[in-house]
Design a protein around this motif. Structure first.
Motif: not given
Ligand code: SF4
Length: 486
Positions: A282-283, A308-313, A432-438, A440-445
Motif C-alpha cells: 500500500e505504501l 514495497f519492493a514487490a509492488q514497485s518492481g 507515511f502510509v495513510s490510515m486508509e492504506g493501513l 486496506r492492508a488489513m483487508g478492510e475496505p
C-alpha cells in the motif's frame, strides 16, 4: 530534540508484556519457560513463572531474559514442579522495574491462592488504587495488576472466577490475562479485545498464550483466539466459556500488526508477516519513489520493505546490517563515541549503497532521533538519495493500553508537520502510509470513523476506552502516592 543523548531503546515503542499458561501437563514449568522464550519480544526486563503441583504454589520471578533465567539455570526450572503453570514476560512501564513487580503476582485469597499474569494497562488503576489504599489495602507492588488482585480478594462473590469477573467489571483499560488457582486455569480478554490471547492444545493440555509463536515453539496446536470479553475457565473436567461483560466493539491494537507481534504469529486470523508485506505494498502504491533499491531498517522494516519492493518492481537489498547481539545494556556510550551509537545496532552495507538512490523502509517513527541517525549513516555510506517511507501513519498520540510510548510532546509527528519532519531526519523525501492504506492492508475496505475496526488511537487520537487517569501507575523509585491521597 537532540541526537547527542540518543538512547535507541527510548526511540522505539515497547510492548509491555507476554503471557503463557498451561493446564495438566507434567512438564508445565519447562513448557512455560519455552513459551515465554518465544514471547521474549513482548518484554525483556524480567520474567516469571508460577506453578502448582497439587499441594502448593511455586514461583520463580527474576530480572533478565528468559534464557538467562530459565535456560541456564536448572535450579529455577526444577523449583517449578507440577502440571499447572502460568508465566509472564515484562517490560516495565506502569509500576517501574522493581523486582517486586515481576509477574505473575500471587496472593492467598479466602478459598485459596491465585496467581495472575497480565498483558495490558488499566486506565483507572490510579484512582482504584488510591481508594483501596484509603480502605486499608496494603500493596506489595506498584503494578496495576495488583489492583485486580485486591479487587478480587475483596469481592463478595463466592467462586474465584466470579470474584475475578467482579473485579474486572470495576477496571477500565486493556487486559489479556491468565490466572492460575489450585484447580483452574483462567484466561480473560477485555471487552474491546485490545491485546491478543490465543488458545492452544499440547498433548491434551490446554494452553493460553499471547501469540501463536508461543504454541509453535513447543509444537502445540492452535485452537482459536480467545474472543474479546471472553472468560475461559479450564479445569480437569474441560473448558467453559463465558461472556460476562457488557459487549463492546472490537478494537484490537493495529500496532500489533505493524510492529509488536512476531511476524510468524497469526493474530485474529491474520498472519503478521503477510499483513506487514501488504502495508508495504500500500505504501508503494500511495507514495512511490524514483529509486534504485528498497532497503529495510532491520529487522522490523523487512516485511514492509519486501512488500514495497514487490509492488514497485525495485530490487530489495539488505543495505543495512543489524547487530543482533546488542542488549539493553549497551545504550550509553561515552561522550567521545556517542556519535557512533547508531553503529551499535546498525551498520551500512557500503558496497550496496554507494551511488544508489535508496528507499528506506521503517515500521514507524517515534521520536525521530533514530531515523535521523540512520539516514545520515546511509548518506555517509555513499547513497545518492534517501527516500524514507514509513509503514504506519504518523504516531501522534500516546498509548494508554499497554504500550510504552513517550509523552506526546516527545513524538516527532505530534510536534512537527511532514516537511519539518523530513528536514529533521534529513531525507530527500518522507511519506507515511495513510490510515486508509493501513486499513486496506488489513483487508478492510475503509476506516469507518464512527466505528473503526481497530484501536488506532496513537495515530488518530480516537481512544476506544476511557482514560480515567493517565498517571500510568507509580513511577520508578516512587513507593506510594500517599502524599496525593492524604
Ligand atoms: Fe495499539 Fe496504538 Fe491503540 Fe496503543 S493506542 S492499543 S499502540 S493502536
Amino acid at each position: 530534540m537532540t541526537v547527542g543523548d540518543h538512547d535507541f531503546d527510548a526511540d522505539t515503542l515497547h510492548e509491555e508484556c507476554g503471557v503463557f499458561g498451561i493446564f495438566g501437563h507434567p512438564k508445565a514449568g519447562p513448557l512455560t519457560a519455552l513459551g515465554l522464550h518465544a514471547l521474549q519480544h513482548r518484554g525483556q526486563e524480567a520474567a516469571g513463572i508460577v506453578s502448582f503441583d497439587g499441594g502448593q504454589f511455586m514461583a520463580e520471578r527474576h530480572q533478565g531474559l528468559v534464557g538467562e533465567i530459565f535456560g541456564r539455570n536448572n535450579a529455577h526450572i526444577e523449583t517449578l514442579k507440577g502440571a499447572f503453570a502460568i508465566g509472564h514476560n515484562r517490560y516495565s512501564t506502569s509500576g517501574g522495574s522493581a523486582a517486586r513487580n515481576i509477574q505473575p503476582l500471587f496472593a492467598d485469597l479466602v478459598g485459596g491462592g491465585i496467581a495472575i499474569a497480565h498483558n495490558g494497562n488499566l486506565t483507572n488503576a490510579y484512582g482504584l488504587r488510591s481508594r483501596l489504599v484509603k480502605d486499608g489495602a496494603i500493596f506489595q507492588s506498584t503494578s496495576d495488576t495488583e489492583v485486580i488482585i485486591h479487587l478480587t480478594a475483596r469481592s463478595h462473590y463466592g467462586p474465584v472466577v466470579d470474584k475475578l469477573v467482579d473485579a474486572l467489571r470495576k477496571v477500565e483499560g486493556a487486559y489479556s490475562l491468565v490466572a492460575l488457582t489450585s484447580k483452574k486455569l483462567i484466561g480473560v480478554r477485555d471487552p474491546w479485545g485490545v491485546r491478543p490471547l490465543v488458545l492452544g492444545m499440547f498433548e491434551g493440555a490446554p494452553i493460553l498464550a499471547s501469540e501463536t509463536c508461543a504454541l509453535d515453539i513447543i509444537g502445540a496446536e492452535f485452537v482459536r483466539d480467545i474472543r474479546p470479553g471472553e472468560v475461559v475457565v479450564i479445569t480437569q473436567d474441560g473448558m467453559e466459556s463465558y461472556f460476562p461483560f457488557k459487549p463492546q466493539p472490537d478494537r484490537f491494537c493495529v500496532f500489533e500488526y505493524i510492529y509488536f507481534a512476531r511476524p510468524d504469529s497469526v493474530v485474529e486470523g491474520r498472519n503478521v508477516y503477510e499483513a506487514r508485506k501488504r502495508i508495504g505494498e500500500e505504501l508503494a502504491k500511495e507514495f512511490p519513489a524514483e529509486a534504485d533499491m528498497v532497503v529495510p531498517v532491520p529487522d522490523s522494516g523487512v516485511p514492509a520493505a519486501l512488500g514495497f519492493a514487490a509492488q514497485s518492481g525495485l530490487p530489495f537489498e539488505f543495505g543495512i546490517i543489524r547487530n543482533h547481539y546488542v542488549g539493553r545494556t549497551f545504550i550509553e556510550p561515552t561522550e567521545d563515541v556517542r556519535h557512533l551509537s547508531v553503529r551499535l545496532k546498525h551498520n551500512p552495507n557500503h558496497s550496496m549503497l554507494t551511488g544508489k538512490r535508496v528507499v528506506l523502509i521503517d515500521d514507524s517513527i517515534v521520536r525521530g532521533t533514530t531515523s535521523k541517525l540512520i539516514v545520515q549513516m546511509v548518506r555517509d555510506a555513499g547513497a545518492a538519495e534517501v527516500h524514507f517511507r514509513v509503514a504506519s501513519p504518523p504516531t501522534k498520540h500516546s498509548c494508554f493500553y499497554g504500550v510504552d510510548t513517550p509523552n506526546e510532546e516527545a513524538l516527532i509527528a505530534h510536534e512537527m508537520k511532514l516537511e519539518e519532519m523530513r528536514q529533521f531526519i534529513g531525507a530527500d523525501s518522507l511519506a507515511f502510509v495513510s490510515m486508509e492504506g493501513l486499513y486496506r492492508a488489513m483487508g478492510e475496505p475503509r476506516r469507518d470513523p464512527e466505528a473503526p475496526r481497530f484501536c488506532d488511537a496513537c495515530f488518530s487520537g480516537d481512544y476506544p476506552i476511557e482514560v480515567s487517569d493517565n498517571a500510568g501507575g507509580l513511577k520508578d523509585g516512587q513507593l506510594s502516592f500517599l502524599a496525593e491521597v492524604a
